[in-house]
Design an enzyme around this catalytic site. Structure first.
Site, mmCIF file in Angstrom:
data_model
loop_
_atom_site.group_PDB
_atom_site.id
_atom_site.type_symbol
_atom_site.label_atom_id
_atom_site.label_comp_id
_atom_site.label_asym_id
_atom_site.label_seq_id
_atom_site.Cartn_x
_atom_site.Cartn_y
_atom_site.Cartn_z
ATOM 1 C CD GLU A 108 -2.883 -1.201 2.351
ATOM 2 O OE1 GLU A 108 -2.443 -0.735 3.420
ATOM 3 O OE2 GLU A 108 -3.986 -1.761 2.246
ATOM 4 C CD GLU A 124 5.094 -21.436 11.094
ATOM 5 O OE1 GLU A 124 5.227 -21.547 12.324
ATOM 6 O OE2 GLU A 124 4.100 -20.928 10.551
#
Length: 274
Positions: free
Chosen positions: A81, A112
């Site tokens: 953004e 992960e």
């Protein structure tokens, strides 16, 4: 383990399946109301990070977010953004997720748990000491994130973290730990809920404050936003009209002439001074 893993403690509510819809929503809302207060306690640490980031950015530095699962996705969301909102090149704020881009939509098994991959991912971007790495992990134990922060520190890079378990391993590794204790989740262990919301709030604060500090906002306006659709062109035109005290038609002309709100405001201000 020498700390309490708050994100795994039992919910303050039980028998969720027996609650009616209104009770579920009311109780979720009660828990959500605690989040902003928990974030508020971390403002001194967030402020420290923003001040360090602004110094690095003035010297061409970049901000990297690393995370897995929800935490990784939130980092990518915040990074994505920045260009449309503040007109910054996409490579200045970068979000990396365990498992790569495919993990944005679908979980990648065991990604992960890799302690070395984050540093390999960062090296693909030629990371250096002008940059900052922020690890995001609600649990505070994600190997991908901890490994990345450790390797970054070894290479002289400033590190920070956002976690929801105070005293967790990631907080001990990071130079600037941001430890947001939101308490147990409404659904036990579901850190996409309060923990994820707190992370989003902190990320908003970090990136927005940083963009303000480095001059990407004027007054209270997003003067560097990318004018990629009619809504944003209209918003930009109104910003110019308000900023210069001209009518909408003149503001529209100036926006077309200069191509951005900031350039229009700066150029016309210079003309007025002259």
């Amino acid at each position: 383990m020498d700390y309490k893993k708050i994100t795994e403690t039992p919910s303050n509510y039980d028998g969720l399946e027996h609650m009616d819809t209104n009770a579920i929503l009311v109780n979720m809302n009660k828990e959500d109301k605690k989040i902003a207060d928990a974030v508020e306690k971390m403002i001194p640490q967030i402020s420290k990070l923003v001040d360090e980031l602004s110094k690095k950015f003035q010297n061409g530095g970049r901000l990297f977010y690393i995370g897995a699962g929800t935490s990784g996705r939130l980092g990518i969301l915040d990074a994505s953004e920045i260009p449309p909102t503040f007109g910054m090149p996409h490579e200045r704020v970068v979000g990396l997720i365990a498992g790569g881009d495919s993990a944005i939509r679908k979980a990648v098994e065991n990604a992960e748990d890799d302690t070395v991959q984050a540093w390999l991912d960062l090296k693909e971007h030629n990371i250096n000491t002008t940059d900052v790495v922020v690890g995001i992990a609600a649990s505070g134990t994600t190997p991908y994130v901890i490994g990345g922060l450790k390797d970054a520190k070894k290479n002289g890079i400033l590190t920070a973290c956002i976690t929801n378990n105070p005293g967790s391993p990631i907080a001990k590794v990071a130079d600037i730990p941001i430890e947001v204790n939101v308490g147990p989740e409404f659904v036990t262990g579901s850190t996409r809920m309060k923990s994820g919301t707190s992370q989003k709030l902190v990320l908003n604060m970090i990136s927005t404050a940083l963009m303000i500090k480095i001059g990407r906002v004027k007054g209270n306006k997003m003067v560097n936003m990318q004018l990629t659709n009619d809504k944003l062109v209209d918003r930009g035109t109104r910003y110019i009209a308000e900023g210069l005290g001209v009518d909408y038609i003149e503001a529209e002309r100036l926006l077309k002439k200069y191509g951005s709100v900031k350039k229009a405001l700066d150029a016309e201000a210079d003309n007025t001074i002259q």
